[in-house]
Write a protein that holds these residues in place. Structure first.
Motif, PDB file in Angstrom:
ATOM      1  N   SER A 119      -0.944   8.854   8.439  1.00 44.85           N
ATOM      2  CA  SER A 119       0.061   9.582   9.211  1.00 44.85           C
ATOM      3  C   SER A 119       1.111  10.156   8.258  1.00 44.85           C
ATOM      4  O   SER A 119       1.235   9.754   7.094  1.00 44.85           O
ATOM      5  N   SER A 120       1.896  11.113   8.751  1.00 44.49           N
ATOM      6  CA  SER A 120       2.943  11.713   7.932  1.00 44.49           C
ATOM      7  C   SER A 120       3.943  10.643   7.490  1.00 44.49           C
ATOM      8  O   SER A 120       4.322   9.765   8.259  1.00 44.49           O
ATOM      9  N   ASN A 121       4.354  10.776   6.182  1.00 46.06           N
ATOM     10  CA  ASN A 121       5.344   9.878   5.603  1.00 46.06           C
ATOM     11  C   ASN A 121       4.826   8.454   5.438  1.00 46.06           C
ATOM     12  O   ASN A 121       5.613   7.536   5.220  1.00 46.06           O
ATOM     13  N   GLN A 122       3.517   8.253   5.537  1.00 41.47           N
ATOM     14  CA  GLN A 122       2.937   6.905   5.425  1.00 41.47           C
ATOM     15  C   GLN A 122       2.936   6.476   3.970  1.00 41.47           C
ATOM     16  O   GLN A 122       2.583   7.235   3.081  1.00 41.47           O
ATOM     17  N   THR A 123       3.368   5.226   3.678  1.00 40.78           N
ATOM     18  CA  THR A 123       3.322   4.658   2.333  1.00 40.78           C
ATOM     19  C   THR A 123       1.896   4.230   2.034  1.00 40.78           C
ATOM     20  O   THR A 123       1.246   3.565   2.845  1.00 40.78           O
ATOM     21  N   ILE A 124       1.446   4.618   0.839  1.00 40.98           N
ATOM     22  CA  ILE A 124       0.092   4.231   0.419  1.00 40.98           C
ATOM     23  C   ILE A 124       0.206   2.915  -0.333  1.00 40.98           C
ATOM     24  O   ILE A 124       0.954   2.815  -1.326  1.00 40.98           O
ATOM     25  N   LYS A 125      -0.526   1.946   0.123  1.00 42.27           N
ATOM     26  CA  LYS A 125      -0.475   0.615  -0.493  1.00 42.27           C
ATOM     27  C   LYS A 125      -1.630   0.475  -1.472  1.00 42.27           C
ATOM     28  O   LYS A 125      -2.797   0.528  -1.089  1.00 42.27           O
ATOM     29  N   PHE A 126      -1.305   0.347  -2.729  1.00 43.30           N
ATOM     30  CA  PHE A 126      -2.319   0.136  -3.762  1.00 43.30           C
ATOM     31  C   PHE A 126      -2.462  -1.376  -3.957  1.00 43.30           C
ATOM     32  O   PHE A 126      -1.597  -2.022  -4.569  1.00 43.30           O
ATOM     33  N   GLU A 127      -3.572  -1.913  -3.451  1.00 45.18           N
ATOM     34  CA  GLU A 127      -3.689  -3.369  -3.389  1.00 45.18           C
ATOM     35  C   GLU A 127      -4.117  -3.999  -4.707  1.00 45.18           C
ATOM     36  O   GLU A 127      -3.760  -5.157  -5.006  1.00 45.18           O
ATOM     37  N   VAL A 128      -4.939  -3.303  -5.472  1.00 44.83           N
ATOM     38  CA  VAL A 128      -5.492  -3.921  -6.687  1.00 44.83           C
ATOM     39  C   VAL A 128      -4.492  -3.729  -7.827  1.00 44.83           C
ATOM     40  O   VAL A 128      -4.132  -2.607  -8.189  1.00 44.83           O
TER      41      VAL A 128
ATOM     42  N   TYR B 237      12.487   5.389 -16.762  1.00 47.49           N
ATOM     43  CA  TYR B 237      11.117   4.980 -16.441  1.00 47.49           C
ATOM     44  C   TYR B 237      10.210   6.204 -16.431  1.00 47.49           C
ATOM     45  O   TYR B 237      10.662   7.338 -16.157  1.00 47.49           O
ATOM     46  N   MET B 238       8.924   5.944 -16.689  1.00 48.23           N
ATOM     47  CA  MET B 238       7.893   6.953 -16.514  1.00 48.23           C
ATOM     48  C   MET B 238       7.016   6.513 -15.359  1.00 48.23           C
ATOM     49  O   MET B 238       6.445   5.398 -15.375  1.00 48.23           O
ATOM     50  N   LEU B 239       6.893   7.354 -14.333  1.00 53.73           N
ATOM     51  CA  LEU B 239       6.102   7.057 -13.145  1.00 53.73           C
ATOM     52  C   LEU B 239       4.949   8.045 -13.067  1.00 53.73           C
ATOM     53  O   LEU B 239       5.138   9.259 -13.255  1.00 53.73           O
ATOM     54  N   THR B 240       3.737   7.540 -12.750  1.00 52.67           N
ATOM     55  CA  THR B 240       2.545   8.377 -12.670  1.00 52.67           C
ATOM     56  C   THR B 240       1.786   8.060 -11.398  1.00 52.67           C
ATOM     57  O   THR B 240       1.542   6.882 -11.091  1.00 52.67           O
ATOM     58  N   ALA B 241       1.396   9.109 -10.642  1.00 45.60           N
ATOM     59  CA  ALA B 241       0.573   8.937  -9.442  1.00 45.60           C
ATOM     60  C   ALA B 241      -0.619   9.868  -9.540  1.00 45.60           C
ATOM     61  O   ALA B 241      -0.446  11.047  -9.866  1.00 45.60           O
ATOM     62  N   SER B 242      -1.823   9.350  -9.282  1.00 46.19           N
ATOM     63  CA  SER B 242      -3.047  10.143  -9.349  1.00 46.19           C
ATOM     64  C   SER B 242      -3.849   9.867  -8.080  1.00 46.19           C
ATOM     65  O   SER B 242      -4.297   8.736  -7.856  1.00 46.19           O
ATOM     66  N   LEU B 243      -4.044  10.903  -7.235  1.00 47.91           N
ATOM     67  CA  LEU B 243      -4.687  10.739  -5.928  1.00 47.91           C
ATOM     68  C   LEU B 243      -5.915  11.637  -5.846  1.00 47.91           C
ATOM     69  O   LEU B 243      -5.854  12.819  -6.202  1.00 47.91           O
ATOM     70  N   GLU B 244      -7.021  11.039  -5.357  1.00 48.81           N
ATOM     71  CA  GLU B 244      -8.277  11.775  -5.210  1.00 48.81           C
ATOM     72  C   GLU B 244      -8.543  11.987  -3.735  1.00 48.81           C
ATOM     73  O   GLU B 244      -8.445  11.055  -2.933  1.00 48.81           O
ATOM     74  N   SER B 245      -8.871  13.237  -3.391  1.00 50.03           N
ATOM     75  CA  SER B 245      -9.076  13.559  -1.978  1.00 50.03           C
ATOM     76  C   SER B 245     -10.378  12.953  -1.459  1.00 50.03           C
ATOM     77  O   SER B 245     -11.322  12.742  -2.208  1.00 50.03           O
ATOM     78  N   LEU B 246     -10.366  12.702  -0.145  1.00 51.77           N
ATOM     79  CA  LEU B 246     -11.547  12.129   0.496  1.00 51.77           C
ATOM     80  C   LEU B 246     -12.611  13.192   0.712  1.00 51.77           C
ATOM     81  O   LEU B 246     -13.799  12.920   0.709  1.00 51.77           O
TER      82      LEU B 246
ATOM     83  N   VAL C  17       8.433   8.789  -4.158  1.00 49.04           N
ATOM     84  CA  VAL C  17       9.692   8.683  -3.427  1.00 49.04           C
ATOM     85  C   VAL C  17      10.527   7.552  -4.006  1.00 49.04           C
ATOM     86  O   VAL C  17      10.001   6.492  -4.366  1.00 49.04           O
ATOM     87  N   ALA C  18      11.883   7.769  -4.108  1.00 43.55           N
ATOM     88  CA  ALA C  18      12.815   6.731  -4.540  1.00 43.55           C
ATOM     89  C   ALA C  18      13.867   6.580  -3.454  1.00 43.55           C
ATOM     90  O   ALA C  18      14.707   7.471  -3.264  1.00 43.55           O
TER      91      ALA C  18
ATOM     92  N   TRP D 282       7.940   4.364  -4.218  1.00 45.97           N
ATOM     93  CA  TRP D 282       6.601   4.276  -3.633  1.00 45.97           C
ATOM     94  C   TRP D 282       5.993   5.663  -3.576  1.00 45.97           C
ATOM     95  O   TRP D 282       6.632   6.669  -3.834  1.00 45.97           O
ATOM     96  N   VAL D 283       4.683   5.719  -3.195  1.00 43.61           N
ATOM     97  CA  VAL D 283       3.940   6.959  -2.997  1.00 43.61           C
ATOM     98  C   VAL D 283       3.646   7.080  -1.520  1.00 43.61           C
ATOM     99  O   VAL D 283       3.175   6.124  -0.885  1.00 43.61           O
ATOM    100  N   ALA D 284       3.910   8.319  -0.968  1.00 43.43           N
ATOM    101  CA  ALA D 284       3.744   8.485   0.479  1.00 43.43           C
ATOM    102  C   ALA D 284       3.208   9.881   0.769  1.00 43.43           C
ATOM    103  O   ALA D 284       3.343  10.799  -0.044  1.00 43.43           O
ATOM    104  N   VAL D 285       2.583   9.983   1.989  1.00 42.57           N
ATOM    105  CA  VAL D 285       2.185  11.296   2.472  1.00 42.57           C
ATOM    106  C   VAL D 285       3.447  12.119   2.722  1.00 42.57           C
ATOM    107  O   VAL D 285       4.468  11.597   3.188  1.00 42.57           O
ATOM    108  N   ASP D 286       3.401  13.421   2.383  1.00 46.75           N
ATOM    109  CA  ASP D 286       4.565  14.271   2.586  1.00 46.75           C
ATOM    110  C   ASP D 286       4.943  14.261   4.065  1.00 46.75           C
ATOM    111  O   ASP D 286       4.072  14.373   4.928  1.00 46.75           O
TER     112      ASP D 286
END
Length: 465
Positions: A349-358, A382-391, A401-402, A437-441
């Motif tokens: 859903s919009s604005n949903q936080t993605i939980k990276f479990e591993v 800090y250096m923050l990096t996010a890499s997302l692969e589409s389904l 987001v901070a 965190w990382v979230a859907v726009d």
């Protein structure tokens, strides 16, 4: 006007005794011989005398009178009897040439006829002269220039030619190009030239006169230097100055200005001088560190007073250094995390936080895999990096987001029905206890909600405080 004077003399060395007194014509500097019609009676031992002077303009002046016999003998270094008068032997002393004639005679009223020796057209001896007799007595032929006037034929002098001036040549060019100068002209003794021992021309072969050209330009010239001025300082090393003007004379009429400088400087020295003195110390500088041990400095300047040119510099150092101590430094905390999805996420859903479990690494234990939120343990960069692969091949739109504020946006467009990965890196200063965190726009309501695959990752690293 110049008077060209030459002397040809005929005189007798012996004046015959005459018991009677002579009567002679008398005048002085007459311009016409015919006005000399007054007669005077001479004293004993005097002869009649005539002087003829010819000026350069061919004008003649006549002087006639009585003269002592001894004076007549002085008219020439050679004295010869030169003829016979109608009433007996003529005693004649003479000195003559083309321009000047002086002669004496011992016959009354005969001085008006002497000094008249024109060049004859035929070479004949003077009929009043017994050339043979006076030659045997006085050797009259020995003096060629006198003998040619009275006994030219007897002395075999008919071929003698005296020189005469030719006409003047044209004037030369003026010897200056401006102002007053001189020009000259020449003439030659060729009309005729002297021949067979004849006399050379009398007078100069060159004459000159002043010539005037255009006014000359006046070039400027320097005046004398003025006296040196006073020294620019009352002690130590200074400067003195002197001046001069281009006014002796000023340039005028297109003349050149003076070359060189109108001002001259030189070093001057006054005996007094000043040694340097220190100013007060400045305040201590800030400590070189924000924690732990550091250094601080303070400065002073050698300007109270500044040393003069030959004065001594201040003794000592312009800067001192001291140790300083700030609050204890906190021990550096190592903060780093790296996580990825355990499995693909679908139907977000919009604005949903993605939980990276591993969790691959979680130094500092600041990442919570159950919430997917990284809580900043220490303030810093800090250096923050996010890499997302589409389904699937749909567009993807995610944010880092901070505390609800977007730090970075990840937008990517898969192509050719293939999975695609979008990566973004951000270096940012974070404060302690901020949450990341990382979230859907929040504005995305469509394609990003299809999900991401488990190869998507999220990581962070503390660089420095």
């Amino acid at each position: 006007m110049e008077t060209y004077i030459g002397i040809v003399t005929f005189a007798a060395t012996q004046i015959l005794a005459d018991t009677g007194l002579l009567e002679c014509y008398s005048c002085r500097n007459a311009s016409n011989i015919n006005v000399c019609n007054q007669a005077v009676t001479c004293a004993a031992n005097q002869a009649c005398f005539m002087e003829v002077m010819t000026q350069a303009n061919a004008q003649k002046s006549y002087t006639m009178s009585c003269r002592d016999n001894n004076d007549c003998s002085k008219l020439s270094s050679s004295i010869h009897p030169v003829g016979r008068s109608p009433d007996g032997l003529v005693r004649r002393q003479s000195s003559f040439d083309h321009h000047y004639c002086r002669e004496c005679c011992s016959s009354s009223l005969y001085n008006i006829g002497i000094c008249n020796h024109t060049q004859p057209s035929v070479c004949e001896d003077d009929p009043s002269i017994d050339c043979a007799r006076i030659s045997s007595i006085f050797n009259v032929c020995e003096d060629i220039h006198k003998a040619k006037m009275v006994c030219p034929k007897f002395c075999n002098l008919c071929n003698i030619v005296d020189g005469n001036w030719n006409t003047w040549l044209s004037w030369t060019v003026c010897d200056v190009t401006c102002g007053n100068g001189t020009r000259s002209r020449d003439r030659a003794c060729t009309n005729p030239a002297p021949q067979n021992g004849g006399q050379d021309c009398i007078g100069s072969s060159v004459t000159s006169e002043t010539c005037s050209m255009a006014v000359c330009p006046i070039h400027g010239s320097w005046s004398e230097w003025s006296s040196w001025g006073s020294c620019s300082v009352t002690c130590d090393i200074g400067l003195q100055r002197r001046d001069r003007g281009c006014d002796t004379p000023y340039p005028a009429l297109g003349g050149d200005h003076c070359f060189g400088d109108s001002r001259d400087d030189r070093i001057c020295y006054e005996s007094a001088f000043a040694n340097g003195g220190w100013s007060p110390w400045e305040q201590w500088s800030s400590c070189s560190v924000t924690c732990g041990d550091g250094l601080r400095t303070k400065n002073r300047a050698c300007n109270n007073p500044a040393p003069s040119f030959i004065g001594r510099y201040c003794d000592g150092q312009p800067q001192v250094t001291d140790l300083c101590y700030n609050k204890p430094c906190l021990e550096r905390q190592n903060v780093a995390f790296s996580v990825y999805l355990q499995q693909s996420v679908y139907k977000m859903s919009s604005n949903q936080t993605i939980k990276f479990e591993v969790v691959v690494i979680n130094d500092g234990n600041a990442y919570n895999h159950s919430t997917g939120i990284f809580t900043v343990p220490v303030s810093g960069v800090y250096m923050l990096t996010a890499s997302l692969e589409s389904l699937n091949s749909h567009r993807q739109w995610f944010n880092i987001v901070a505390d609800g504020q977007i730090l970075s946006t990840i937008v990517y467009f898969p192509a050719n029905d293939q999975h695609a990965t979008g990566t973004n890196v951000v270096i940012v200063r974070l404060n302690k206890m901020q949450r990341i965190w990382v979230a859907v726009d929040p504005l995305d309501t469509g394609e990003s909600l299809q999900g991401v695959v488990r190869t998507s990752t999220f990581s962070g690293l503390f660089l420095y405080d």
